[in-house]
Design an enzyme around this catalytic site. Structure first.
Site, PDB file in Angstrom:
ATOM      1  N   HIS A 186       0.822  -1.203   0.000  1.00  0.00           N
ATOM      2  CA  HIS A 186       0.000   0.000   0.000  1.00  0.00           C
ATOM      3  C   HIS A 186       0.865   1.266   0.000  1.00  0.00           C
ATOM      4  CE1 HIS A 186      -4.100  -1.875   1.121  1.00  0.00           C
ATOM      5  NE2 HIS A 186      -3.330  -2.791   0.571  1.00  0.00           N
ATOM      6  N   ARG A 217      -6.247  -1.862  30.719  1.00  0.00           N
ATOM      7  CA  ARG A 217      -4.875  -1.424  30.956  1.00  0.00           C
ATOM      8  C   ARG A 217      -4.469  -0.221  30.111  1.00  0.00           C
ATOM      9  NH1 ARG A 217      -0.134  -5.685  29.960  1.00  0.00           N
ATOM     10  NH2 ARG A 217      -1.541  -6.941  31.260  1.00  0.00           N
TER      11      ARG A 217
END
Length: 391
Positions: A186, A217
């Protein structure tokens, strides 16, 4: 004969040195380099939040999961999608029990047909997942107007179109959420990788949790979706929603930071290559190419056979292969003709005639991030060989 590849290598010693620095650090999974890349990406594209994941496919999955968990979408809500796109535009919608409605494309732009889109909308339509195909922007002014009038969520799958602009605005930042791929072939190449962007802080926090198992977290202390305890031990393994492990690697983020500095040059070169391609291919009366809307970033060069060439794609494919030119279908063609459709909750609006035409008569070859005239000249010679057989 050197191969005309679908993509080229934009790495040099800078990327290799970035990888080496990660190896020296002995810290490989998602960490400070990922945070740095996300900050740089958001600044580059003018959005508040960017979240890196392990693929563009995961970027789409994160987007849809966040919309469902935040209750902006719910099971059985109808989401309109174009009939021509990559599989992972569609699969996350099905995985969250949303109903897909496939709408035909515009044969010239290869993006969703605006008039068909307008007619396909019902009271059950809650979102439009617009896909900017092969680098080309949708006609967003009309889509935005439709979404405002009908109170519909606009999403962008921009995995093939990084760096493209509509009315001066970066694609991927026009809807509520936009997604990008940084897969090796890409515009920006990090081996594997994806990025999801939004200006919505709540959705951003949902994605931070979903990306890493659904735990707390990685949430900030002032999270919009959960009040953390003042106990890091407790919050290290505390799960608040079903999530995944979609975390990227530090190597990928380190490469991404280098690649971002090259992106403007990459997009500029791809556009120059496209100008040359359009000029050269124009000699063939019965070959159609993709009509550019605003500023495409030209992921690849679509070729659609019509008139006397209609139905003869396989012959051209064989000639291209003989000339060592890599070639692919236009994404997945009409996706509803893939067997995987059996597993989705969907309906088809209309007849998908243009998607069928592309499915049977379309192909694409690569565009590169370096000057590509010699390969384009080879492509033209191969098409001339095809033309002689069909004169």
């Amino acid at each position: 004969m050197e191969k005309y590849l679908l993509s080229d290598d934009t790495w040099n010693n800078e990327e290799l040195e970035a990888i080496n620095e990660v190896i020296k650090s002995n810290f490989f999974t998602m960490g400070e380099r990922v945070k740095k890349f996300e900050k740089e990406f958001a600044e580059k594209f003018g959005t508040k939040y960017a979240i890196m994941s392990n693929s563009g496919s995961s970027a789409n999955l994160l987007a849809i999961a966040a919309l469902v968990y935040s209750k902006k979408l719910k099971a059985e809500d109808e989401v309109i999608v174009p009939a021509v796109s990559w599989s992972t535009t569609f699969f996350p919608l099905a995985q969250y029990n949303l109903k897909l409605k496939f709408v035909d494309i515009n044969r010239k732009t290869l993006n969703i047909d605006i008039e068909e889109l307008k007619k396909a909308i019902t009271e059950n339509t809650k979102a439009i997942f617009a896909v900017n195909l092969l680098g080309n922007p949708n006609e967003f002014n009309e889509i935005i107007e439709i979404c405002k009038e009908k109170n519909i969520i606009l999403l962008e799958d921009n995995c093939e179109s990084m760096g493209a602009k509509y009315k001066g605005k970066q694609l991927g930042t026009i809807g509520l959420i936009g997604t990008y791929s940084t897969f090796y072939s890409h515009h920006l190449c990090t081996m594997e990788g994806g990025v999801t962007v939004t200006n919505d802080e709540e959705l951003y926090h949902y994605m931070l949790s979903i990306r890493a198992h659904g735990w707390t977290r990685n949430l900030p202390e002032n999270s919009k979706i959960y009040k953390k305890k003042e106990d890091p031990f407790y919050e290290s393994f505390n799960f608040i929603m079903p999530g995944y492990n979609l975390r990227p690697l530090e190597m990928e983020a380190a490469i991404g930071s280098i690649q971002l500095t090259k992106l403007d040059r990459i997009i500029s070169q791809r556009r120059e290559n496209a100008t040359y391609f359009k000029e050269k291919i124009s000699i063939f009366e019965d070959i159609q190419i993709q009509k550019e809307v605003e500023e495409s970033s030209w992921f690849g060069f679509a070729i659609i056979l019509k008139g006397k060439y209609e139905g003869k794609r396989q012959q051209l494919v064989e000639i291209l292969r003989k000339n060592n030119i890599e070639v692919r279908p236009i994404v997945a063609g009409n996706f509803t003709r893939n067997k995987a459709i059996e597993y989705l909750n969907y309906e088809i609006y209309g007849k998908l005639e243009n998607a069928d035409f592309i499915h049977d008569n379309g192909l694409f070859v690569g565009n590169h991030s370096i000057e590509n005239k010699k390969n384009i000249d080879r492509l033209i010679l191969a098409i001339e060989e095809f033309e002689k057989l069909n004169g």
